[in-house]
Design a protein around this motif. Structure first.
Motif, mmCIF file in Angstrom:
data_model
loop_
_atom_site.group_PDB
_atom_site.id
_atom_site.type_symbol
_atom_site.label_atom_id
_atom_site.label_comp_id
_atom_site.label_asym_id
_atom_site.label_seq_id
_atom_site.Cartn_x
_atom_site.Cartn_y
_atom_site.Cartn_z
ATOM 1 N N TYR A 59 0.817 -1.216 0.000
ATOM 2 C CA TYR A 59 0.000 0.000 0.000
ATOM 3 C C TYR A 59 0.852 1.267 0.000
ATOM 4 C CZ TYR A 59 -3.538 -3.394 1.308
ATOM 5 O OH TYR A 59 -4.377 -4.482 1.326
ATOM 6 N N SER A 60 2.146 1.117 -0.229
ATOM 7 C CA SER A 60 3.045 2.269 -0.204
ATOM 8 C C SER A 60 3.035 2.946 -1.573
ATOM 9 C CB SER A 60 4.468 1.817 0.154
ATOM 10 O OG SER A 60 5.351 2.906 0.143
ATOM 11 N N ASN A 61 2.169 3.931 -1.725
ATOM 12 C CA ASN A 61 2.151 4.734 -2.944
ATOM 13 C C ASN A 61 1.589 6.117 -2.616
ATOM 14 O OD1 ASN A 61 -0.865 4.672 -3.373
ATOM 15 N ND2 ASN A 61 -0.434 2.477 -3.600
ATOM 16 N N ARG A 62 1.805 7.051 -3.488
ATOM 17 C CA ARG A 62 1.402 8.429 -3.235
ATOM 18 C C ARG A 62 -0.116 8.554 -3.112
ATOM 19 N NH1 ARG A 62 5.183 12.045 -7.353
ATOM 20 N NH2 ARG A 62 7.213 11.512 -6.409
ATOM 21 N N ARG A 63 -0.829 7.807 -3.920
ATOM 22 C CA ARG A 63 -2.290 7.945 -3.913
ATOM 23 C C ARG A 63 -2.872 7.537 -2.563
ATOM 24 N NH1 ARG A 63 -6.423 5.798 -8.610
ATOM 25 N NH2 ARG A 63 -8.354 6.452 -7.572
ATOM 26 N N ALA A 64 -2.401 6.413 -2.002
ATOM 27 C CA ALA A 64 -2.917 5.960 -0.709
ATOM 28 C C ALA A 64 -2.558 6.953 0.395
ATOM 29 C CB ALA A 64 -2.369 4.578 -0.376
ATOM 30 N N ARG A 65 -1.322 7.442 0.382
ATOM 31 C CA ARG A 65 -0.910 8.397 1.419
ATOM 32 C C ARG A 65 -1.683 9.710 1.300
ATOM 33 N NH1 ARG A 65 3.737 6.253 3.749
ATOM 34 N NH2 ARG A 65 4.929 4.821 2.436
ATOM 35 N N ALA A 66 -1.906 10.149 0.057
ATOM 36 C CA ALA A 66 -2.662 11.396 -0.142
ATOM 37 C C ALA A 66 -4.111 11.229 0.307
ATOM 38 C CB ALA A 66 -2.602 11.809 -1.612
ATOM 39 N N TYR A 67 -4.688 10.052 0.060
ATOM 40 C CA TYR A 67 -6.065 9.779 0.479
ATOM 41 C C TYR A 67 -6.195 9.873 2.002
ATOM 42 C CZ TYR A 67 -10.242 6.953 1.427
ATOM 43 O OH TYR A 67 -11.447 6.493 1.903
ATOM 44 N N LEU A 68 -5.254 9.264 2.724
ATOM 45 C CA LEU A 68 -5.297 9.296 4.179
ATOM 46 C C LEU A 68 -4.999 10.690 4.722
ATOM 47 C CD1 LEU A 68 -3.436 5.926 4.848
ATOM 48 C CD2 LEU A 68 -5.863 6.375 5.178
ATOM 49 N N ARG A 69 -4.067 11.369 4.091
ATOM 50 C CA ARG A 69 -3.723 12.725 4.535
ATOM 51 C C ARG A 69 -4.906 13.680 4.327
ATOM 52 N NH1 ARG A 69 0.959 12.566 2.562
ATOM 53 N NH2 ARG A 69 0.424 13.338 0.487
ATOM 54 N N ARG A 70 -5.624 13.487 3.224
ATOM 55 C CA ARG A 70 -6.773 14.339 2.937
ATOM 56 C C ARG A 70 -7.882 14.158 3.966
ATOM 57 N NH1 ARG A 70 -6.984 12.868 -1.850
ATOM 58 N NH2 ARG A 70 -8.616 11.270 -1.732
ATOM 59 N N ARG A 71 -8.007 12.949 4.486
ATOM 60 C CA ARG A 71 -9.045 12.665 5.475
ATOM 61 C C ARG A 71 -8.552 12.851 6.912
ATOM 62 N NH1 ARG A 71 -11.941 7.097 4.481
ATOM 63 N NH2 ARG A 71 -13.264 8.033 6.059
ATOM 64 N N GLY A 72 -7.299 13.251 7.074
ATOM 65 C CA GLY A 72 -6.758 13.498 8.405
ATOM 66 C C GLY A 72 -6.561 12.241 9.223
ATOM 67 N N ILE A 73 -6.182 11.140 8.579
ATOM 68 C CA ILE A 73 -5.988 9.855 9.257
ATOM 69 C C ILE A 73 -4.495 9.568 9.366
ATOM 70 C CG2 ILE A 73 -6.457 7.379 9.185
ATOM 71 C CD1 ILE A 73 -8.894 8.000 7.455
ATOM 72 N N ARG A 74 -4.045 9.329 10.580
ATOM 73 C CA ARG A 74 -2.635 8.971 10.787
ATOM 74 C C ARG A 74 -2.386 7.580 10.205
ATOM 75 N NH1 ARG A 74 0.371 6.521 15.014
ATOM 76 N NH2 ARG A 74 -1.576 6.151 16.149
#
Length: 312
Positions: free
Chosen positions: A221-236
């Motif tokens: 799951y290490s990719n920019r899209r997954a990290r951006a999705y979580l960052r956008r929703r404020g999830i650590r």
């Protein structure tokens, strides 16, 4: 074992109010408890429907009831209700983990006819029966459009004909959301669908809870899209960085940005999703896929997850 045994009185009290009631216009329903016990027996043993013991009644009734509840979302509704009870009691640990597992499909699970979803309700049927079939038809419509593209969630991988189950699990090793795809589908492509399916209703007023406290996943799951999705929703999140990604970031120097945060202690708890998968695969009807139709197999997995929540 977790997968063995009929429903207890306490478990039945939780499920009974949410099951469809009988109506004289569409005939008398066979006792729901007897039918659910038959479905549990098939879940645990993986036997053919026609081999169900006589104490569960006609096997055709048990089979058709399972297909109907898989189609109209009854299993999903029951699962969310049990999750809502646990959340109201503060029993859900919202540090969730995501992963997937491949499920070998029996050769007879392939070859499902390319037929449309169950027919729209006939005007000659009773009002209650029409409403049941209409609900099933509408619930299936969007799901089957995706199934047509995926070929009943059957694909070829190293294990042969397989289905992949993507899931999220909370801190007590219980599944929160479930998605099925063909066996060759990459984990990272289903990260957002798995997260979007997390929906735990409130017993009282308020919106369903959809956002966990933190999410952990492996390098798949290490990719920019997954990290951006979580960052956008404020999830650590706690997702390790792949070596090639780290090398590329270092090669770009200051333009490569900072390394993603990584909490080793939190990552150690990722095994809860592996243990949730182990619980699901105690059911032989899930350890091997026997169902031809994707929506029926998803109903099978959902009913097993429901049993895990009831007996945890």
């Amino acid at each position: 074992m977790l997968s063995r045994g009929d429903l207890t009185d306490r478990e039945w009290e939780v499920l009974e109010p949410l099951l469809p009631v009988s109506n004289s216009r569409c005939g008398r329903w066979r006792d729901h408890r007897q039918v659910v016990n038959g479905i549990i027996h098939r879940l645990s043993t993986g036997c053919q429907w026609r081999k169900l013991p006589e104490r569960f009644g006609p096997w055709q009734t048990v089979h058709k009831r399972h297909m109907l509840w898989s189609a109209d979302g009854t299993w999903e509704k029951l699962l969310r209700h049990v999750q809502a009870i646990a959340d109201a009691a503060g029993d859900i640990v919202w540090d969730i983990n995501v992963d997937s597992t491949s499920i070998r499909a029996l050769q007879h699970a392939s070859g499902a006819p390319k037929a449309p979803p169950p027919a729209s309700p006939d005007a000659s049927k009773g009002a209650a029966e029409r409403s049941v079939h209409l609900r099933a038809h509408m619930h299936l419509r969007s799901f089957l459009e995706e199934v047509v593209r995926q070929g009943e969630a059957l694909g070829r991988s190293r294990g042969g004909l397989t289905t992949k189950l993507h899931l999220s699990a909370e801190g007590k090793c219980r599944p929160l959301s479930l998605v099925i795809t063909p066996g060759q589908r990459a984990d990272c492509t289903q990260f957002e669908p798995v997260m979007d399916k997390i929906c735990v209703p409130r017993l009282g007023l308020g919106r369903p809870r959809r956002r966990p406290d933190s999410v952990a996943g492996d390098k798949a799951y290490s990719n920019r899209r997954a990290r951006a999705y979580l960052r956008r929703r404020g999830i650590r999140h706690v997702i390790p960085e792949k070596r090639d990604q780290e090398a590329g970031r270092l090669r770009r120097g200051s333009r490569g940005g900072r390394p993603p945060g990584f909490d080793k202690e939190r990552y150690k708890k990722r095994n809860t999703v592996e243990r949730a998968i182990n619980k699901l695969k105690q059911f032989r009807a899930i350890a091997t896929r026997y169902d031809k139709r994707a929506y029926v197999f998803l109903g099978t997995v959902t009913s097993a997850a429901l049993l895990i929540w009831l007996r945890s």
